[in-house]
Motif scaffolding. Sequence first.
Motif, PDB file in Angstrom:
ATOM      1  N   ASP A 152      22.695 -19.975-138.809  1.00 26.43           N
ATOM      2  CA  ASP A 152      21.417 -20.700-138.706  1.00 26.43           C
ATOM      3  C   ASP A 152      21.626 -22.216-138.602  1.00 26.43           C
ATOM      4  N   ASP A 153      20.704 -22.863-137.904  1.00 28.15           N
ATOM      5  CA  ASP A 153      20.858 -24.273-137.545  1.00 28.15           C
ATOM      6  C   ASP A 153      21.041 -25.180-138.752  1.00 28.15           C
ATOM      7  N   ASP A 154      20.261 -24.976-139.797  1.00 29.94           N
ATOM      8  CA  ASP A 154      20.350 -25.853-140.962  1.00 29.94           C
ATOM      9  C   ASP A 154      21.734 -25.786-141.596  1.00 29.94           C
ATOM     10  N   TYR A 155      22.283 -24.587-141.657  1.00 26.19           N
ATOM     11  CA  TYR A 155      23.610 -24.434-142.268  1.00 26.19           C
ATOM     12  C   TYR A 155      24.684 -25.069-141.376  1.00 26.19           C
ATOM     13  N   VAL A 196      27.388 -28.093-142.530  1.00 26.39           N
ATOM     14  CA  VAL A 196      28.838 -27.868-142.639  1.00 26.39           C
ATOM     15  C   VAL A 196      29.640 -28.441-141.474  1.00 26.39           C
ATOM     16  N   CYS A 197      29.151 -28.264-140.254  1.00 28.56           N
ATOM     17  CA  CYS A 197      29.954 -28.565-139.065  1.00 28.56           C
ATOM     18  C   CYS A 197      30.508 -29.992-138.968  1.00 28.56           C
ATOM     19  N   PRO A 198      29.779 -31.012-139.413  1.00 32.84           N
ATOM     20  CA  PRO A 198      30.341 -32.362-139.274  1.00 32.84           C
ATOM     21  C   PRO A 198      31.635 -32.595-140.063  1.00 32.84           C
ATOM     22  N   GLU A 245      25.980 -14.841-126.006  1.00 31.74           N
ATOM     23  CA  GLU A 245      25.560 -15.367-127.309  1.00 31.74           C
ATOM     24  C   GLU A 245      26.710 -16.089-128.012  1.00 31.74           C
ATOM     25  N   CYS A 246      27.917 -15.561-127.856  1.00 30.42           N
ATOM     26  CA  CYS A 246      29.086 -16.233-128.446  1.00 30.42           C
ATOM     27  C   CYS A 246      29.292 -17.611-127.823  1.00 30.42           C
ATOM     28  N   ASN A 247      29.176 -17.696-126.508  1.00 30.86           N
ATOM     29  CA  ASN A 247      29.353 -18.984-125.831  1.00 30.86           C
ATOM     30  C   ASN A 247      28.265 -19.975-126.209  1.00 30.86           C
ATOM     31  N   LYS A 305      26.701 -24.781-129.506  1.00 23.90           N
ATOM     32  CA  LYS A 305      25.881 -25.311-130.595  1.00 23.90           C
ATOM     33  C   LYS A 305      26.751 -25.916-131.704  1.00 23.90           C
ATOM     34  N   VAL A 306      27.854 -25.233-132.025  1.00 25.33           N
ATOM     35  CA  VAL A 306      28.746 -25.699-133.099  1.00 25.33           C
ATOM     36  C   VAL A 306      29.458 -26.988-132.694  1.00 25.33           C
TER      37      VAL A 306
END
Length: 280
Positions: free
Chosen positions: A153-156, A160-162, A178-180, A185-186
């Motif tokens: 989900d976007d909020d998570y 975390v990602c930064p 969907e994987c791509n 997005k990540v």
Amino acid sequence: MMRLIAVGDNVVDFYDDLGEMFPGGNAVNVAVFWKRYGVDEVSYIGIVGNDEEGDHIVNSLKLENLNVSRVRRAIGPSGEALVTLDDLGDRKFVGSNKGGVQQQLKLNLTDEELEYIQTFSLLHTSVFSHLEKELPLLQKYIDISFDFSTKYDDDYLKQVCPYVKYAIFSGGDLTKEECNALITKVHKAGTPNVVVTRGSEGSLFSDSLQVYDQGIVETDVVDTLGAGDTFVAIFLKEYVAHGNAQVAMEKGSAAAAETCQRFGAFGHGKKRESKIVIGH
């Protein structure tokens, strides 16, 4: 000399059909496979209960020659997942105690431990480790790999990602498109390297410039539990060492196939009476 550290979750996986418990958990599995596949020094830091299950987790890690000197033993139950067989004979998780005592206690890392962590090349942790709020601090000391499992989900991702260099996802239920889309997005959320494991479809890896696709290595499957963690562990070990994505993925796939040939993520089965594990 290569030195890698895993911090966070540990469990026993109780196989109802066998009446056996096996040590596991994402961070533990990755640490064990690093050591088995030739990393010189591997350390694990986590919180374990003061029960038979906790003893078995710690003793198994000692047998695998991991440094467990910074593991905390807390009063309460160790993490446990209940594993059973479905109609096709595949293992599935049917319940857990939500990590046991680990979810009630925060893993406070001292200044001395942060200095210790800084001496390693990479730290691996996961969505099950409750370390999200520590990531901005940890990132100042070491590169981080983070296993999101199926939490997309976007909020998570924004949380975390930064702060992580490698983001890992379980994408067995996703189409390749969907994987791509998830990979894109990540990257936008701030992580330069993304791994998506896809079960029998193999795996994908993106270094922000190119997406690599790797199939599985065929094998006689006894138990698939831990195969994804094996792939991730060996991919990370190899990629950190030499930066060749295709070679790292090939070695990861071969190691994952070997894991499928035994019960438990990395063995060490121990007979035990069944307990009712609540939650899901």
